[in-house]
Design a protein around this motif. Sequence first.
Motif, PDB file in Angstrom:
ATOM      1  N   ALA A 288      16.561  -9.600  68.600  1.00 50.73           N
ATOM      2  CA  ALA A 288      16.952 -10.371  67.420  1.00 50.73           C
ATOM      3  C   ALA A 288      16.245 -11.721  67.400  1.00 50.73           C
ATOM      4  O   ALA A 288      15.838 -12.193  66.345  1.00 50.73           O
ATOM      5  CB  ALA A 288      18.469 -10.557  67.390  1.00 50.73           C
TER       6      ALA A 288
ATOM      7  N   GLU B 149      12.232 -15.915  59.641  1.00 52.28           N
ATOM      8  CA  GLU B 149      12.347 -17.302  59.144  1.00 52.28           C
ATOM      9  C   GLU B 149      11.015 -17.757  58.559  1.00 52.28           C
ATOM     10  O   GLU B 149      10.966 -18.413  57.524  1.00 52.28           O
ATOM     11  CB  GLU B 149      12.774 -18.237  60.282  1.00 52.28           C
TER      12      GLU B 149
ATOM     13  N   LEU C 147      21.361 -10.823  61.660  1.00 50.20           N
ATOM     14  CA  LEU C 147      20.715 -10.841  62.984  1.00 50.20           C
ATOM     15  C   LEU C 147      21.481 -11.759  63.923  1.00 50.20           C
ATOM     16  O   LEU C 147      21.585 -11.511  65.121  1.00 50.20           O
ATOM     17  CB  LEU C 147      19.268 -11.312  62.868  1.00 50.20           C
ATOM     18  N   ASP C 148      22.029 -12.833  63.344  1.00 47.37           N
ATOM     19  CA  ASP C 148      22.829 -13.767  64.141  1.00 47.37           C
ATOM     20  C   ASP C 148      24.026 -13.067  64.763  1.00 47.37           C
ATOM     21  O   ASP C 148      24.467 -13.390  65.855  1.00 47.37           O
ATOM     22  CB  ASP C 148      23.330 -14.924  63.261  1.00 47.37           C
TER      23      ASP C 148
ATOM     24  N   LEU D 279      18.813 -12.399  57.952  1.00 48.10           N
ATOM     25  CA  LEU D 279      18.842 -13.442  58.988  1.00 48.10           C
ATOM     26  C   LEU D 279      20.260 -13.651  59.516  1.00 48.10           C
ATOM     27  O   LEU D 279      20.489 -13.771  60.714  1.00 48.10           O
ATOM     28  CB  LEU D 279      18.333 -14.766  58.407  1.00 48.10           C
TER      29      LEU D 279
ATOM     30  N   LYS E 262      14.043 -12.887  64.363  1.00 42.47           N
ATOM     31  CA  LYS E 262      14.542 -14.028  63.584  1.00 42.47           C
ATOM     32  C   LYS E 262      13.421 -15.011  63.289  1.00 42.47           C
ATOM     33  O   LYS E 262      13.274 -15.487  62.170  1.00 42.47           O
ATOM     34  CB  LYS E 262      15.650 -14.747  64.368  1.00 42.47           C
TER      35      LYS E 262
END
Length: 451
Positions: free
Chosen positions: A191, A199, A408-409, A405, A195
Motif C-alpha cells: 500500500a 498521490e 489504501l490507508d 487513496l 500510495k
Amino acid sequence: MIYRQDTIAAIATAPGNGGIGIIRMSGPDAGRILSGIFVPAGQAENPPESHRMVYGRIADGEETVDECMAVFMRAPRSYTREDVAEIQIHGGSFVVNRVLELCLKQGARLAEAGEFTRRAFLNGRVDLSRAEAVMELINARGEQAHKAAVRQLSGGASSFIHVFSDKLADLQAGLAACIDYPEEISDEEGAGALKEGLENLVSRLESAIDEHASRLIHQGLQIALIGRPNVGKSSLLNALLGEERAIVTNIPGTTRDTVQGEMTVRGVRVTLTDTAGIHETDDPVEKIGVERSEKARKEADASLLILDGSEPMTDTDRELISRFSGKGAVVINKTDLPQVLREEDIRGILPDAECITVCANDPESLKPLVRYLEQFAEVSDQLALTQPRHLDAARRALAHMKDALKTLDSFTPDVAATDLQAAQAALGEITGENADEKLLDRVFSRFCVGK
Ligand SMILES: Nc1nc2c(ncn2[C@@H]2O[C@H](COP(=O)(O)OP(=O)(O)OP(=O)(O)O)[C@@H](O)[C@H]2O)c(=O)[nH]1
Ligand SMILES: [Mg+2]
C-alpha cells in the motif's frame, strides 16, 4: 454499438447563399449515386478516379441542374474511412437543396448531426476527443479557443489520457499483485508504494483540470462596467470596443438596460457589459435597469467600478466602493478635466482598491486598463484538457482515485482496485474507449449536419 452501413448525404456548407455549396455523401453507394447524377466533361471515368477532382455537370435526366466539380474518395482513404463523394456546385440555397434531393432520390439517407464524424470515430480514424475537436474548431471564436481546438485535434487530450491511463494501469497491476500474493507483499509495504504513485497521479490530474482556463476558452471573460449615472460607463464601453455601441449623452440615466459588446484580449473573447447607472429611483423602468446592473456585476468574472474624477465623490459612489467585492478595479474616468477625486479617498473606503485612471475620449489612455484586463485572460497553451466534457470525466476519475487513496490507508486493496477501475472507465470516456450509445448521441448532437 449500432452502426448503420447505409449511404448518408448532407449539405456540408452553411445555409444561405454563398460562392460554393458542397454536398457530401458517405457510404457504400456514394460512388454509384455520384455517377447517377454527375456527367463528367470529356472522357473522365464515372465515378471519377479516387481523389481526383473532376469538372462536369449535375443532371436530372436531360435537365442540367448546375455545373460542378466532383471528387470521389475510395475507402479507407477518406474522412469517414468509407467511400465518400463530394460535389461542389454554385452556392445558392435552391440549387444546393435540389442536388441534395437528387442524392436522396438515388438512395442516400439524409445524414444526422455529426454523422460523418461519428462514422470517422466508429471506423477508428479518430478517437472521441479528436472527433469533438472538429466541432470545437468550427465553433472557435477566438485565438485561444482555436489553439485549444487544434491541440485537441492533433491528439493533445488523447495522448495525455493515454500516458496517464498507462501509469494508472501500472498501479492497478501493482494492486492486483498485493491482492493475489498477500503472503509475499505485506499490506503496509504494498500500500505504501502504491500510495506514493497514486498521490503523484492525483496531483498531475489536479493540475490538468483547469476550470478557469476552460471557461475562458469556451465562454470567454465577462466584465461588467458599473457605476452611478453619467460617470462615462457607456463612453468607456464604446472606447474599449472602438465603436459607437451604446448611446452616450450628458443626461444622467441614458443607459436603461444592459448593453454588451465583445473585444479580444490576449486571444480571449471578452464580453463587456455596460449597465444602467446605479442610483435610488422610483421610476419602475429605471428600477429594473438598476436590478440588471446588479445582476451583471454578480455574474461577471470581474467588474470595473467607474467614477468621475472631475466630480467630488457622491454618497452613491461611496456606497458602491464600500460594497465593491470580488474581482475588479476602480476606474477613475474623465482625467482630461480638472481632477477633484483622489485615489486616497477611494482607498480610505476600500484600502486594497486597484485604481486605474482613464479618459474615455482618449484611446491611448486606455492602455493600463487593457493591461489590467489581460491578467484575467491568461491561458497556458500547454493545457491538455480544456473541454467541459473532458473536465467532467477527469473530475470523476480524480474523485475515484482519491477514494482509492483513502481505502489504501485502511488496507482494503480490493476496494481500492474497484475505485481505480472506475477511474479508468471515466478517463476512457474522454477518448471514447469507454463510450456507450448515449454518450455518443450527446457528443455528436452538438455537431452540425454535414460534419
Ligand atoms: N470630458 C470627458 N467627458 C466624458 C468622458 N467620458 C464620458 N464623458 C461624458 O460624460 C457624459 C456621460 O457619459 P456616458 O458615457 O453616457 O455616461 P454613463 O455612465 O454611461 O451614464 P448613464 O448611462 O446615464 O448611466 C457624456 O456627456 C460624455 O461625453 C471623459 O473621459 N472626458
Ligand atoms: Mg450609459
